[in-house]
Structure formats: C-alpha cells, structure tokens
Design a protein around this motif. Structure first.
Motif, PDB file in Angstrom:
ATOM      1  N   GLN A 282     -10.096  12.401  -5.818  1.00 51.29           N
ATOM      2  CA  GLN A 282     -10.944  13.480  -5.471  1.00 51.29           C
ATOM      3  C   GLN A 282     -11.526  14.150  -6.281  1.00 51.29           C
ATOM      4  N   PHE A 283     -11.043  14.538  -7.442  1.00 50.84           N
ATOM      5  CA  PHE A 283     -11.727  15.237  -8.254  1.00 50.84           C
ATOM      6  C   PHE A 283     -12.924  14.127  -9.078  1.00 50.84           C
TER       7      PHE A 283
ATOM      8  N   VAL B  15     -15.755  13.905  -6.585  1.00 42.75           N
ATOM      9  CA  VAL B  15     -16.470  15.268  -6.222  1.00 42.75           C
ATOM     10  C   VAL B  15     -17.269  15.329  -7.441  1.00 42.75           C
TER      11      VAL B  15
ATOM     12  N   MET C  41     -14.778  21.713  -3.203  1.00 43.34           N
ATOM     13  CA  MET C  41     -13.728  20.341  -3.285  1.00 43.34           C
ATOM     14  C   MET C  41     -13.172  20.065  -4.297  1.00 43.34           C
TER      15      MET C  41
ATOM     16  N   SER D 201      -9.236  19.793  -4.607  1.00 36.10           N
ATOM     17  CA  SER D 201      -8.683  18.313  -4.759  1.00 36.10           C
ATOM     18  C   SER D 201      -7.268  18.232  -4.890  1.00 36.10           C
TER      19      SER D 201
END
Length: 167
Positions: free
Chosen positions: A91-92, A95, A82, A86
């Motif tokens: 998102q990074f 995660v 993921m 990203s």
C-alpha cells in the motif's frame, strides 16, 4: 514578487519528492522489508512525477495553472493520508506513485508559466522557479526527519497532507 511566490509554492509543493526518501528507512523497519522492496516506493514516486509532468502539462494547457495545482494538491493530500494509514508495504509503495503525481504539478507547469511572464531574463526566471525543487530538498528533509524522530513516521506524513491542502 510573482517569481518569489512561485519559488515558495514550488518549494512547498515539492515536499513529495523529499518526504518519501526520508521516511524510507523507518518504513522499511516497520514493514520488515528489504532495501530493494522499500526502494520501489521512491522509484514509483519518480515514475509518478514523470508521468504527472506530462498529464499536468496538458491540464495546464487546457484549463490553466490553477486547475493543475488544485488537482495536484488534492492528489498530494489524499496520497499522504493513504500513506499514513497504510498497513502493508504494498500500500505504501502504491501510494508513493500518487505522491509523485501530486508533486508533479508544482514543477514543470510552474516553470512553463513563469517563462511566459518574462521577455528579458526568461532563462533566469525559469531557473529560479526550478530551484524551488532544490530549496525543498534543503528544507524538507531535516523537518521531516525531525518529525519522524519526535512523532514516528505516520504523524508527519499525515500532517504533510494537511499542509498540502492549505497551500
């Protein structure tokens, strides 16, 4: 023999604490993020590591070390996939929490397990297992940095996912 194997597993499993740190400057540049914004990724990694230590400790007590490590490998591998996929900073960062969770089972539960194996030199055994995290800090940053320089940040992150699954 067993202690050496656990040291090796702990060193491999602690990649999550060190790969995120090495990738931060490159990820920061790609997403045009501030230093504070990208540092949140490491903060969440450490929060996941802390919370994961509690959760994986309970899993280890109830189902055993193998179940905790299997769950850890699944979280770590999925989180790396993921992270590599990203498309936004948020998102990074999100995660990164999962990377911390996945890394956590390779530290505290291994130390607790090793403490049951020795009557004499128990403290030394636990210290050797704990040093797996520091061995990882010596080995992984140069390897991850080399991978980022050679292939960009996404490819080494994705490859970490596959090495985590094959521990």
């Amino acid at each position: 023999m067993r202690l050496g194997l656990v040291l090796l597993i702990g060193s491999i499993g602690s990649v999550g604490l060190w790969s995120v740190v090495v990738a931060l400057p490159v990820v920061q540049a790609e997403f045009a993020a501030s230093r504070g914004a990208i540092s949140l990724a490491f903060t969440l990694t450490m929060m996941g590591f802390g919370l994961g230590g509690v959760v994986t400790g309970r899993i280890t007590d109830r189902f055993g070390l193998v179940a905790a490590m299997g769950l850890s490998i699944a979280f770590l591998g999925s989180a790396y996939v993921m992270a590599g996929l990203s498309v936004g900073l948020w998102q990074f960062i999100a995660v990164s929490f999962l990377i911390g969770l996945g890394t956590s089972a390779m530290f505290a539960p291994l130390m607790a397990e090793a403490s049951h194996w020795f009557e004499r030199y128990r403290g030394l055994a636990v210290t050797i297992v704990a040093s797996g995290n520091y061995v990882a800090g010596t080995v992984w940053p140069p390897l991850v940095n080399w991978g980022i320089e050679a292939l960009g940040w996404r490819t080494p992150i994705l490859r970490s996912a596959f090495s985590a699954r094959h521990q």
